[in-house]
Design an enzyme around this catalytic site. Structure first.
Site, PDB file in Angstrom:
ATOM      1  N   LEU A 125       0.822  -1.212   0.000  1.00  0.00           N
ATOM      2  CA  LEU A 125       0.000   0.000   0.000  1.00  0.00           C
ATOM      3  C   LEU A 125       0.858   1.265   0.000  1.00  0.00           C
ATOM      4  O   LEU A 125       1.858   1.350   0.701  1.00  0.00           O
ATOM      5  CB  LEU A 125      -0.939  -0.011   1.214  1.00  0.00           C
ATOM      6  CG  LEU A 125      -1.892  -1.208   1.279  1.00  0.00           C
ATOM      7  CD1 LEU A 125      -2.742  -1.144   2.548  1.00  0.00           C
ATOM      8  CD2 LEU A 125      -2.798  -1.286   0.048  1.00  0.00           C
ATOM      9  N   HIS A 171      -3.190   4.318  -2.684  1.00  0.00           N
ATOM     10  CA  HIS A 171      -4.174   3.490  -1.965  1.00  0.00           C
ATOM     11  C   HIS A 171      -4.750   4.268  -0.771  1.00  0.00           C
ATOM     12  O   HIS A 171      -5.942   4.195  -0.486  1.00  0.00           O
ATOM     13  CB  HIS A 171      -3.512   2.213  -1.435  1.00  0.00           C
ATOM     14  CG  HIS A 171      -2.986   1.296  -2.489  1.00  0.00           C
ATOM     15  ND1 HIS A 171      -1.660   0.981  -2.596  1.00  0.00           N
ATOM     16  CD2 HIS A 171      -3.608   0.603  -3.487  1.00  0.00           C
ATOM     17  CE1 HIS A 171      -1.478   0.126  -3.606  1.00  0.00           C
ATOM     18  NE2 HIS A 171      -2.642  -0.109  -4.159  1.00  0.00           N
ATOM     19  N   ASP A 208      -5.651   3.398 -13.210  1.00  0.00           N
ATOM     20  CA  ASP A 208      -6.002   2.209 -13.999  1.00  0.00           C
ATOM     21  C   ASP A 208      -7.340   2.500 -14.678  1.00  0.00           C
ATOM     22  O   ASP A 208      -8.364   1.904 -14.344  1.00  0.00           O
ATOM     23  CB  ASP A 208      -6.076   0.989 -13.085  1.00  0.00           C
ATOM     24  CG  ASP A 208      -4.742   0.703 -12.420  1.00  0.00           C
ATOM     25  OD1 ASP A 208      -3.947  -0.049 -12.981  1.00  0.00           O
ATOM     26  OD2 ASP A 208      -4.468   1.287 -11.347  1.00  0.00           O
ATOM     27  N   VAL A 222      -2.813   9.737  -7.714  1.00  0.00           N
ATOM     28  CA  VAL A 222      -1.918  10.423  -6.772  1.00  0.00           C
ATOM     29  C   VAL A 222      -0.490  10.241  -7.279  1.00  0.00           C
ATOM     30  O   VAL A 222      -0.089   9.128  -7.651  1.00  0.00           O
ATOM     31  CB  VAL A 222      -2.066   9.835  -5.357  1.00  0.00           C
ATOM     32  CG1 VAL A 222      -1.202  10.601  -4.366  1.00  0.00           C
ATOM     33  CG2 VAL A 222      -3.525   9.875  -4.924  1.00  0.00           C
ATOM     34  N   SER A 238       2.858   3.679  -7.565  1.00  0.00           N
ATOM     35  CA  SER A 238       2.507   2.323  -7.979  1.00  0.00           C
ATOM     36  C   SER A 238       3.339   1.357  -7.145  1.00  0.00           C
ATOM     37  O   SER A 238       4.502   1.640  -6.835  1.00  0.00           O
ATOM     38  CB  SER A 238       2.834   2.125  -9.467  1.00  0.00           C
ATOM     39  OG  SER A 238       2.873   0.750  -9.777  1.00  0.00           O
ATOM     40  N   SER A 239       2.754   0.220  -6.821  1.00  0.00           N
ATOM     41  CA  SER A 239       3.505  -0.797  -6.074  1.00  0.00           C
ATOM     42  C   SER A 239       4.699  -1.259  -6.895  1.00  0.00           C
ATOM     43  O   SER A 239       5.707  -1.702  -6.353  1.00  0.00           O
ATOM     44  CB  SER A 239       2.598  -1.985  -5.756  1.00  0.00           C
ATOM     45  OG  SER A 239       1.433  -1.533  -5.111  1.00  0.00           O
TER      46      SER A 239
END
Ligand code: AMP
Length: 289
Positions: free
Chosen positions: A39, A43, A159, A185, A194-195
């Site tokens: 996260l 998120h 997305d 964001v 992004s992860s």
């Protein structure tokens, strides 16, 4: 990430049959944020939207599930980051009420044989580059909707295609669930959180804001009166080409409703990008109102 004043205890559950997993048992308005974990601030913002939509008396649920069904064979499923303790901490700080974190075994029977496929919006952009990806996404999101029974769910506009497909699935399959879109964001230099940013080397990370720079250049041309999609996309590609480590997967101007490629800019267009840095694939987009 700042602590919220109304600190709540997070109920962490991994089993579908555990009491309270289905919102109907609690009789409260529940808003769900589906994620794959690791996260970040993006998120966190979705969770903030969820809290607003749930209201003080409602519940915010976050799901963390790295969904094997949406990864291609040989993709990054195995190495996808799974920082469980950090994720719990983010949920605690964000005021999440219930964290649903099932195992793949819990979600998919060994002989599971039913899936959900969207067949129009999935044909372009990421759907074209990643065959089967949105089938995996739709299937897991539908399952999460059934398991957790939220009144609403929040998805990120980063997305964009995923959000559009989920809205279509909800409409076409009559889920009684409101879908809320939340803006992207970004880090200070414009890179969308992004992860997968964790995979970038220092040099790649330095170049990665080129996605945003290219999208802004495309939008700038439109504002200046350019209507031709090929001219706009050529300019977008040129900005990216200046980054030695970037390799374009796709750069397209599409209608934001149908996601079909356009030849000329129309109201409600979208420029969408997918760019590789090494093995890491980053996506971003910009709306052209
Ligand atoms: P993921 O964990 O990558 O599957 O993402 C879970 C949700 O977070 C999806 O709805 C994403 O669109 C959303 N999301 C991911 N990154 C961002 C971001 N930078 N800003 C806003 N939403 C995001």
């Amino acid at each position: 990430m700042s602590l919220l004043a109304d600190y709540r205890k997070v109920q962490i559950v991994s089993s579908i049959s555990e009491p309270g997993v289905c919102s109907h048992e609690r009789g409260q308005r529940r808003v769900l944020v589906p994620t794959m974990g690791a996260l970040h601030r993006g998120h966190f913002e979705l969770i903030r939207f969820a809290r607003e939509a749930a209201g003080k008396e409602g519940e915010v649920a976050v799901s963390i599930f790295v969904n094997p069904l949406q990864f291609a064979p040989g993709g990054d499923y195995e190495k996808y980051p799974r920082p469980e303790t950090d994720d719990e901490e983010v949920c605690r700080n964000a005021g999440v009420d219930i964290l649903f974190r099932p195992s793949p075994k819990e979600m998919y029977a060994a002989d599971f044989s039913v899936a959900i496929e969207e067949n129009s919006l999935s044909a372009t952009l990421c759907g074209k580059s990643r065959p089967g990806h949105f089938r995996g996404v739709c299937t897991v999101v539908a399952k999460l909707f059934h398991i957790l029974a939220p009144a609403a769910a929040v998805f990120g506009e980063k997305d964009f295609q995923q959000l559009a497909i989920i809205r279509r699935m909800v409409r076409d399959l009559n889920f009684q669930i409101e879908i809320i879109g939340a803006p992207t964001v970004r880090e200070c230099d414009g890179l969308a959180y992004s992860s997968r940013n964790k995979y970038l080397s220092a040099a790649e990370r330095q170049q990665a804001p080129v996605l945003r720079a290219a999208l802004l250049e495309g939008a700038r041309l439109v504002t200046g009166g350019e209507r031709s999609a090929s001219a706009i996309i050529a300019a977008v590609r040129k900005v990216i080409a200046a980054s030695s480590l970037a390799r374009i997967d796709y750069a397209e101007l599409v209608d934001a409703g149908t996601l079909q490629p356009l030849e000329t800019v129309r109201p409600n267009s979208l420029i969408a990008l997918a760019v590789f840095f090494g093995q890491t694939r980053l996506i971003d987009n910009i709306r052209i109102p």
